[in-house]
Design a protein around this motif. Structure first.
Motif, short mmCIF file in Angstrom:
data_model
loop_
_atom_site.label_atom_id
_atom_site.label_comp_id
_atom_site.label_asym_id
_atom_site.label_seq_id
_atom_site.Cartn_x
_atom_site.Cartn_y
_atom_site.Cartn_z
N SER A 174 -3.55 -16.12 -9.85
CA SER A 174 -3.20 -16.71 -11.14
C SER A 174 -2.76 -15.62 -12.12
N MET A 175 -2.88 -14.38 -11.70
CA MET A 175 -2.46 -13.26 -12.54
C MET A 175 -0.95 -13.04 -12.34
N PRO A 176 -0.31 -12.43 -13.31
CA PRO A 176 1.14 -12.22 -13.16
C PRO A 176 1.44 -11.07 -12.21
N ILE A 177 1.08 -11.24 -10.95
CA ILE A 177 1.33 -10.19 -9.96
C ILE A 177 2.00 -10.84 -8.76
N THR A 178 2.62 -10.01 -7.93
CA THR A 178 3.26 -10.58 -6.74
C THR A 178 2.36 -10.30 -5.53
N ARG A 179 2.65 -11.03 -4.47
CA ARG A 179 1.84 -10.85 -3.27
C ARG A 179 2.10 -9.50 -2.61
N LEU A 180 3.30 -8.98 -2.80
CA LEU A 180 3.59 -7.65 -2.27
C LEU A 180 2.70 -6.63 -2.97
N GLU A 181 2.61 -6.75 -4.28
CA GLU A 181 1.75 -5.82 -5.03
C GLU A 181 0.31 -5.94 -4.56
N THR A 182 -0.12 -7.17 -4.28
CA THR A 182 -1.50 -7.38 -3.87
C THR A 182 -1.80 -6.64 -2.56
N ILE A 183 -0.94 -6.86 -1.56
CA ILE A 183 -1.19 -6.23 -0.25
C ILE A 183 -1.03 -4.71 -0.36
N LEU A 184 -0.03 -4.30 -1.11
CA LEU A 184 0.21 -2.87 -1.29
C LEU A 184 -1.00 -2.20 -1.96
N GLY A 185 -1.49 -2.82 -3.01
CA GLY A 185 -2.64 -2.27 -3.72
C GLY A 185 -3.86 -2.17 -2.83
N LYS A 186 -4.08 -3.20 -2.04
CA LYS A 186 -5.22 -3.18 -1.14
C LYS A 186 -5.05 -2.09 -0.08
N PHE A 187 -3.86 -2.02 0.50
CA PHE A 187 -3.62 -1.05 1.56
C PHE A 187 -3.80 0.37 1.02
N LEU A 188 -3.23 0.63 -0.15
CA LEU A 188 -3.32 1.98 -0.70
C LEU A 188 -4.74 2.32 -1.15
N GLY A 189 -5.42 1.35 -1.75
CA GLY A 189 -6.78 1.61 -2.22
C GLY A 189 -7.73 1.88 -1.06
N LEU A 190 -7.64 1.03 -0.03
CA LEU A 190 -8.49 1.25 1.13
C LEU A 190 -8.03 2.49 1.90
N GLY A 191 -6.71 2.71 1.88
CA GLY A 191 -6.17 3.91 2.52
C GLY A 191 -6.73 5.17 1.88
N ALA A 192 -6.90 5.14 0.57
CA ALA A 192 -7.44 6.30 -0.13
C ALA A 192 -8.87 6.58 0.33
N VAL A 193 -9.62 5.50 0.58
CA VAL A 193 -10.99 5.69 1.06
C VAL A 193 -10.97 6.30 2.46
N MET A 194 -10.09 5.78 3.31
CA MET A 194 -9.98 6.32 4.67
C MET A 194 -9.57 7.80 4.63
N LEU A 195 -8.62 8.07 3.75
CA LEU A 195 -8.15 9.45 3.61
C LEU A 195 -9.31 10.37 3.25
N ALA A 196 -10.11 9.92 2.29
CA ALA A 196 -11.23 10.74 1.85
C ALA A 196 -12.22 10.93 3.00
N ALA A 197 -12.52 9.87 3.74
CA ALA A 197 -13.50 9.98 4.82
C ALA A 197 -12.98 10.88 5.93
N VAL A 198 -11.72 10.68 6.33
CA VAL A 198 -11.16 11.43 7.45
C VAL A 198 -11.02 12.90 7.08
N LEU A 199 -10.49 13.14 5.88
CA LEU A 199 -10.28 14.54 5.49
C LEU A 199 -11.61 15.25 5.31
N SER A 200 -12.60 14.56 4.75
CA SER A 200 -13.86 15.30 4.59
C SER A 200 -14.55 15.47 5.94
N GLY A 201 -14.50 14.46 6.80
CA GLY A 201 -15.13 14.61 8.12
C GLY A 201 -14.46 15.69 8.94
N LEU A 202 -13.17 15.50 9.20
CA LEU A 202 -12.48 16.44 10.09
C LEU A 202 -12.15 17.74 9.38
N GLY A 203 -11.82 17.65 8.09
CA GLY A 203 -11.43 18.84 7.35
C GLY A 203 -12.58 19.84 7.23
#
Ligand SMILES: Nc1ncnc2c1ncn2[C@@H]1O[C@H](COP(=O)(O)OP(=O)(O)OP(=O)(O)O)[C@@H](O)[C@H]1O
Ligand SMILES: [Mg+2]
Lengths: 318, 303
Positions: free
Chosen positions: B116-145
């Protein structure tokens, strides 16, 4: 309802012939609805009546099978983005995110409008639903009423002119419900139009300027609570408390329609009758009683008359 | 749901036919929310912690005991252990973080509020992918790095470029499972079903796949046992099949990132077509295709 108010600029919602089918089921079945701006409309109906489907269509979130609707003058099938800017919603069964606080929720949803809220604006939104003391608690720890208030706050972040609240008080205790009523009345005072759905007749009676009763996808009655009472009730009872059974025969002898109810006698009169004649009969009968109570059917009686005895959950589902 | 009469219309949110460019402020708001929500999720914290601790332990003891193997050889020997851990845990983390991302919001009714917010579905999926991706990035880089830094403290910095390539591969590998999880989440109607599917996907890709492939190998007269005196090889189709599985692709990628297969302690030579390029491409496709399908599905569904 408000058949006199036809001017488009004064209508928040103008829906004609809305139909939504799921297979053979007609969840919304030729619904017409006119809602003037600035009022609280209660969509009252039993489970499965089609209330949620109707509001979701009007929110532009669900496609109707046929029919047309304008919301704040905009066609819902053509002006999706414009409508998003002016309509706020509280979905039925809305649960906030467990691990975010009310403040974070509000910041998040404001962000979806591309806005970042200032301190004052944030405080104002929190205060409008009286959540200021719970602003930094994880939502998991909020009570049911607080979660619902947060939901209303989120419906308000875009400063909407029209707010849809789908069962805002279901499952809340009476105190929490009353508090939410105050919040909702505040929305009207701010000049917003509110459409709320509810199962609670007393909620419609307490809050709504207009009530539309929905059964099986159709609006079967609508109007202000008072006009519904006038329209659907043709009796008015006068109860004489403690008058005893001999009082009953005296009154019947005088030509009144009366029945006894324990120690009391209940006199039935037509809603249009002049009460002074009836009261004249009573005083001339020289009876002793402790109290006189006039009883009008409640909106609940009206609702039951209209919906019949079929309000039990499930029974109305085809 | 029957398809809508007009194919251009979504059955839900009809009017999304009208597009607008992605609003980065909106994506940013979604990203922040997903990140915050995930890093407060105890399960995700716990799993990331296990991952980090395990890679540290493996890298520390691996490097300390690398048979006095310092320099590049020492790095290689310890990276094998880290890869094995990453192969198991990164998929779990990626699926766990994403399986509920869409279906969870359906269940809690917040998806309607979101839409119901003035957003598009592309933005929704993109935001979720990038936000969760940032968490994965942090976990992978801290673990393996951090693991990599520990190893190099013992073995010296030789081969750090190879290690960086390996890290990049691990990040893409992580995004692949995030992407798969988002697809499962947008395909299902209930959280429990999405979770069941996620467990199955993990089980299939991380365990069953290899067993099945091994079974086929043995049934077709091949063997995992080296013939004495001959260089050990497996048939090309075995590796080609592996390229379709991101878990296998990642292990081949790791082998290639550090040079030769033999370095991994096994006298196995990978065929030439199993290169950084093909394994990287496989993982990249896994990272992009499912999330694209998720968007496509999410865009036209009646919620
Ligand atoms: N997505 C759907 N698919 C199939 N049937 C549906 C769907 N959504 C709603 N229905 C059916 O449409 C009818 C109306 O549902 P709706 O949710 O609008 O009723 P309601 O008045 O909001 O009921 P309640 O008071 O229980 O919330 C119900 O019979 C329901 O089962
Ligand atoms: Mg409903």
């Amino acid at each position: 309802m408000s058949a006199t108010v036809e001017d488009a600029s004064t209508l928040a919602i103008e829906a004609r012939g809305l139909v939504k089918t799921y297979g053979d089921l007609r969840a919304v079945d030729g619904l017409d609805l006119l809602v003037p701006k600035g009022i609280i409309l209660a969509l009252l109906g039993p489970n499965g009546a089609g209330k949620t489907t109707t509001v979701e269509i009007l929110e532009g979130l669900r496609q109707s099978t046929s029919g047309s609707a304008k919301v704040l003058g905009q066609d819902i099938t053509r002006s999706y983005e414009e409508i998003r800017q002016v309509v706020g919603i509280l979905p039925q069964d809305f649960e906030p995110f467990d691990r975010l606080t009310p403040r974070e929720h509000i910041r998040y949803f404001a962000g979806l409008f591309g806005r970042s809220l200032g301190k004052e604006e944030m405080a104002q939104i929190l205060a409008s639903v009286s959540l200021q003391d719970r602003a930094d608690v994880h939502a998991r720890k909020l009570s049911g009423g607080e979660k619902r208030k947060l939901g209303i706050a989120l419906a308000l972040v875009g400063n909407p002119q029209l707010v849809f609240l789908d069962e805002p008080t279901t499952g809340l205790d009476p105190a929490a419900r009353r508090e939410l009523w105050r919040v909702i009345e505040e929305l009207r005072r701010e000049g917003r139009t509110v459409v709320l759905t509810t199962h609670y007749i007393e909620e419609a009676e307490a809050l709504a300027d207009e009530v539309s009763i929905m059964v099986r996808g159709k609006i079967v009655a609508s109007g202000s609570p008072a006009s519904l009472l006038d329209e659907y009730t043709d009796t008015k009872d006068i109860r004489l408390v403690g008058v005893g059974s001999e009082g009953l025969s005296t009154l019947i002898e005088r030509g009144l329609t009366a029945t006894s109810d324990g120690e009391d006698v209940v006199i039935q009169t037509a809603a249009t009758d002049d009460l002074s004649t009836v009261l004249g009969h009573i005083s001339q009968a020289g009876l002793a009683f402790r109290d006189v109570i006039t009883e009008r059917p409640s909106l609940e009686d009206v609702f039951l008359t209209i919906v019949g005895a079929r309000i039990e959950e499930g029974e109305l589902k085809p | 749901m029957r398809p809508s009469d007009s194919p251009r219309r979504d059955s839900f949110g009809v009017q999304f036919a009208r597009r607008r460019p992605v609003d980065l402020r909106v994506v940013w708001a979604l990203l922040k929310k997903e990140f915050l929500d995930s890093v407060r999720n105890r399960w995700i914290i716990a799993l990331s912690a296990i991952f980090i601790v395990l890679t540290l332990v493996v890298s520390y003891f691996g490097a300390a005991q690398a048979g006095g193997g310092t320099g590049f050889q020492g790095l290689l020997e310890t990276v094998v252990g880290m890869t094995a851990i990453a192969q198991i845990l990164i998929p779990i983390l990626g699926l766990m973080i994403s399986y509920a991302a869409v279906v969870g919001e359906k269940e809690r009714g917040s998806i309607l509020l979101l839409l119901s917010m003035p957003i598009t579905r592309l933005e929704t999926i993109l935001g979720k992918f990038l936000g969760l991706g940032a968490v994965m990035l942090a976990a992978v880089l801290s673990g393996l790095g951090i693991g990599g830094i520990v190893i190099m403290a013992f073995t010296g910095t030789e081969g750090w470029e190879n290690f960086i390539v390996f890290l990049l591969g691990a990040v893409v590998f992580a995004l692949a499972f995030l992407s798969i999880g988002l697809l499962l989440s947008s395909l299902t109607k209930r959280r429990g079903i999405a979770m069941g599917l996620a467990v199955f996907v993990w089980f299939f890709l991380a365990l069953l796949f290899n067993l099945v492939l091994g079974g086929v190998l043995v049934a077709s007269g091949g063997s995992f046992l080296p013939v004495p005196g001959e260089p050990f090889t497996l048939p090309d189709w075995f590796y080609a099949a592996g390229l379709f599985n991101p878990v296998e692709a990642f292990s081949y990628f790791a082998v290639r990132a550090f040079g030769l297969g033999g370095a991994f302690g096994f006298p196995i030579e990978l065929p030439e077509f199993v290169s950084i390029g093909t394994t990287g491409l496989s993982m990249a496709l896994w990272a992009l295709v499912p999330v694209t399908l998720a968007f496509w599905r999410f865009r036209r569904q009646d919620l």
